[in-house]
Each structure stands twice: as structure tokens, then as C-alpha cells.
Motif scaffolding. Structure first.
Motif, PDB file in Angstrom:
ATOM      1  N   LYS A 218      84.382  23.134  50.959  1.00  0.00           N
ATOM      2  CA  LYS A 218      82.751  23.109  50.277  1.00  0.00           C
ATOM      3  C   LYS A 218      82.414  21.835  49.652  1.00  0.00           C
ATOM      4  O   LYS A 218      81.088  21.585  49.365  1.00  0.00           O
ATOM      5  CB  LYS A 218      82.651  24.185  49.430  1.00  0.00           C
ATOM      6  CG  LYS A 218      82.719  25.441  50.122  1.00  0.00           C
ATOM      7  CD  LYS A 218      82.542  26.871  49.132  1.00  0.00           C
ATOM      8  CE  LYS A 218      82.742  28.113  49.832  1.00  0.00           C
ATOM      9  NZ  LYS A 218      82.177  29.204  48.965  1.00  0.00           N
ATOM     10  N   ASP A 276      75.590  30.269  47.977  1.00  0.00           N
ATOM     11  CA  ASP A 276      76.799  29.966  47.647  1.00  0.00           C
ATOM     12  C   ASP A 276      76.904  29.692  46.171  1.00  0.00           C
ATOM     13  O   ASP A 276      76.738  28.432  45.867  1.00  0.00           O
ATOM     14  CB  ASP A 276      77.299  28.944  48.526  1.00  0.00           C
ATOM     15  CG  ASP A 276      78.581  28.640  48.223  1.00  0.00           C
ATOM     16  OD1 ASP A 276      79.248  28.887  47.247  1.00  0.00           O
ATOM     17  OD2 ASP A 276      79.510  28.073  49.427  1.00  0.00           O
ATOM     18  N   ASP A 278      79.418  29.180  44.136  1.00  0.00           N
ATOM     19  CA  ASP A 278      80.530  28.463  43.944  1.00  0.00           C
ATOM     20  C   ASP A 278      80.053  26.979  44.122  1.00  0.00           C
ATOM     21  O   ASP A 278      80.399  26.174  43.124  1.00  0.00           O
ATOM     22  CB  ASP A 278      81.858  28.401  44.961  1.00  0.00           C
ATOM     23  CG  ASP A 278      82.386  29.825  44.575  1.00  0.00           C
ATOM     24  OD1 ASP A 278      82.301  30.508  43.709  1.00  0.00           O
ATOM     25  OD2 ASP A 278      83.124  30.162  45.682  1.00  0.00           O
TER      26      ASP A 278
END
Length: 303
Positions: A218, A276, A278
Motif C-alpha cells: 500500500k 482504505d 490504513d
């Protein structure tokens, strides 16, 4: 110069203290929310009330709020076009996370420590426009893109904006100043005492919330969004210094606001949109680390 560096280091040490006591187990990451509520609902409103009480609100300074709103809207439009290859959800993530600033919990304490209490109303005026667009248009547009079936209404957007205790405080104080109403001395005696704790608690809270951990897959996406964010920041700084008719002191303080990290609220918006979290949390922490250096540096270079 030595005085500025000393004040900046004090703020960094308070953040380091927050991170250290978390690592030692004295507080947990979950305590971030408790301290955040104290800051947003108690110490920050008190600091604002004290600073606004005798502040002379002029039409030029009201334009600072307009500038904060316009650059956020322009940023969202740029993101819409720049992230076309990432699809609806990529665009939604960018609109929610990229064009916003953490003024109340970062830029304002920094500016107050380095410049003085006179910087607080200017930061607040900038944040009026920033918060209105980020919590209203940004939230609604992002959720609609991420969840096409989501029903977003004007009433819902306004409710989202007015749920913010800081924005409500801004609104009340601005109305009082427009009406030339000042708070009585006993009230200011209370707000000034409580407000003095705001810088310490805000910096401590940021240290407790810092987490730079992300799955390796990511990092590329997060860095791409952050590169776009700082390209927008650079453009906003150019617009501020070469287009806006503010005096030099106002430009310095607004420049400090533009170097602030991402707003703390956007991770919550990201979760509500089903995107997302995170990556959003990582970007918030990374932008905070960048701002620790960039905000005092902006003051030193531009004052």
C-alpha cells in the motif's frame, strides 16, 4: 532564530513525550479519542474564546475564510481530473483525504507558540472555510463516489458540518465579533486559564496518535496521494503570496496553516465511505511528521 528553534523543539518534545508514554504502556492508542474530545470540546474552544474576544474582525480578514474554502474546492476538482485512472473509489479517497488541513489541533498551537496569541483568530478564520468544505462538500462528494447508492442531502451535509464543536465555536465567536459583543471578564478569566492547556494537550495527543505502519503493497498508493497533496500545497502557497491581497503577517500565518498535516477527521470519513482506512491513517501520521519540520520552517523563512 534561536528563540524560534527553541519553541519548535519544545512542541516536538511534547509530541515525542506522547509517543513515548504510549510505547511505555502508560496510555494506549485508544486513549487518543479521549484526549481528542477534551481538546476539541474544552481547551481549544476556550483558547479561541480568549483570542477572539478583542479581535478586530475586518472584511479583509474574512477573506481568509474564503481563501480556505476556495483552495479546498479547487483541490477537489483537480483531484477529480488527476485521479481519473484510479476509478470512482480512488477519486473518492483523494477527495476526502488530500485537500484539507489540521488547523485546530496542529497549525493553531504551532502558530500560537511561534507567533503569539494574535495568530489564533487568523488560523481560525482559515479553518472556517477549510472545515466547511472538508466536512461538507468533501465528505458528501467522497461518499457518493465510493458508494453510488448512498443518499447524500444538503441537510445531511450541514448536519455533518455543525456536528463539529470547533466549527460551532468559530460560528458563535464570529457572530459575537460581528455584533461587537465581548465576553465578560470572569468568563475570559476561566477561558484563558483552560485555554493555556490547549497547546500541550494537542501536541501530546498527536504524539499518542502517531503510527507509521502500513502493508508494503500500500505504500505506493499512499505516496502517490501525498505527492498530489504537496503539489496542491505548493500551488496554494504561490496563490497566497502572488494573488491574495493580504498583508505580510497574515500571509506568514496562513502559510503555516498550509503546511499543516491532514485533518484528523478524514480517517473517520474514509471509514464511513468504506475506503482504505490504513492508507488514510498512514498519510495522516506521515503528513504530521512532515509538518513538524515544515511549519516552523515556513515561519522562519517567510517572516
Amino acid at each position: 532564530m534561536t528563540d524560534v528553534i527553541g519553541k519548535a523543539l519544545v512542541l516536538v518534545l511534547i509530541m515525542a513525550l506522547g509517543y513515548a508514554i504510549k510505547r511505555l504502556g502508560w496510555v494506549a492508542a485508544s486513549d487518543f479519542g479521549v484526549i481528542s474530545r477534551i481538546v476539541l470540546r474544552v481547551t481549544l474552544p476556550c483558547a479561541l474564546a480568549t483570542s477572539f474576544n478583542t479581535f478586530n474582525l475586518t472584511p479583509t480578514l474574512l477573506a481568509v475564510a474564503g481563501f480556505g474554502a476556495v483552495i479546498d474546492v479547487v483541490g477537489m476538482v483537480v483531484i477529480w481530473f488527476a485521479l481519473v485512472s484510479r476509478g470512482r473509489r480512488g477519486r473518492a479517497f483523494g477527495i476526502i483525504n488530500v485537500p484539507n488541513y489540521n488547523i485546530g489541533l496542529f497549525a493553531m498551537p504551532y502558530a500560537a507558540a511561534l507567533v503569539g496569541p494574535e495568530a489564533i483568530p487568523l488560523c481560525a478564520l482559515f479553518d472556517v472555510g477549510n472545515a466547511l468544505v472538508s466536512a461538507g462538500l468533501g465528505y458528501g462528494w467522497g461518499v457518493t463516489l465510493a458508494r453510488p447508492g448512498a443518499r447524500v442531502t444538503v441537510i445531511g451535509l450541514l448536519r455533518q458540518v455543525f456536528r463539529s464543536p470547533v466549527f460551532d465555536t468559530y460560528l458563535v465567536l464570529l457572530l459575537l465579533r460581528l455584533a461587537d459583543i465581548t465576553l465578560p471578564a470572569p468568563v475570559i478569566a476561566f477561558t484563558s486559564t483552560v485555554g493555556q492547556a490547549n497547546t500541550f494537550l494537542a501536541m501530546l495527543m498527536i504524539g499518542i496518535g502517531l503510527e507509521i505502519v502500513l502493508p508494503k503493497s500500500k505504500y505506493a498508493a499512499a505516496l502517490g496521494y501525498m505527492a498530489l497533496r504537496y503539489a496542491l500545497v505548493a500551488c496554494n502557497l504561490v496563490a497566497l503570496w502572488f494573488v491574495m491581497p493580504f498583508d505580510h503577517g497574515t500571509k506568514v500565518i496562513v502559510s503555516m496553516a498550509l503546511t499543516a498535516p491532514m485533518a484528523a477527521m478524514v480517517s473517520g470519513f474514509t471509514a464511513e465511505a468504506g475506503l482504505d482506512v490504513d492508507v488514510s491513517a498512514f498519510m495522516t501520521s506521515a503528513s504530521t511528521l512532515i509538518a513538524i519540520v515544515a511549519t516552523p520552517l515556513a515561519y522562519v523563512l517567510l517572516r
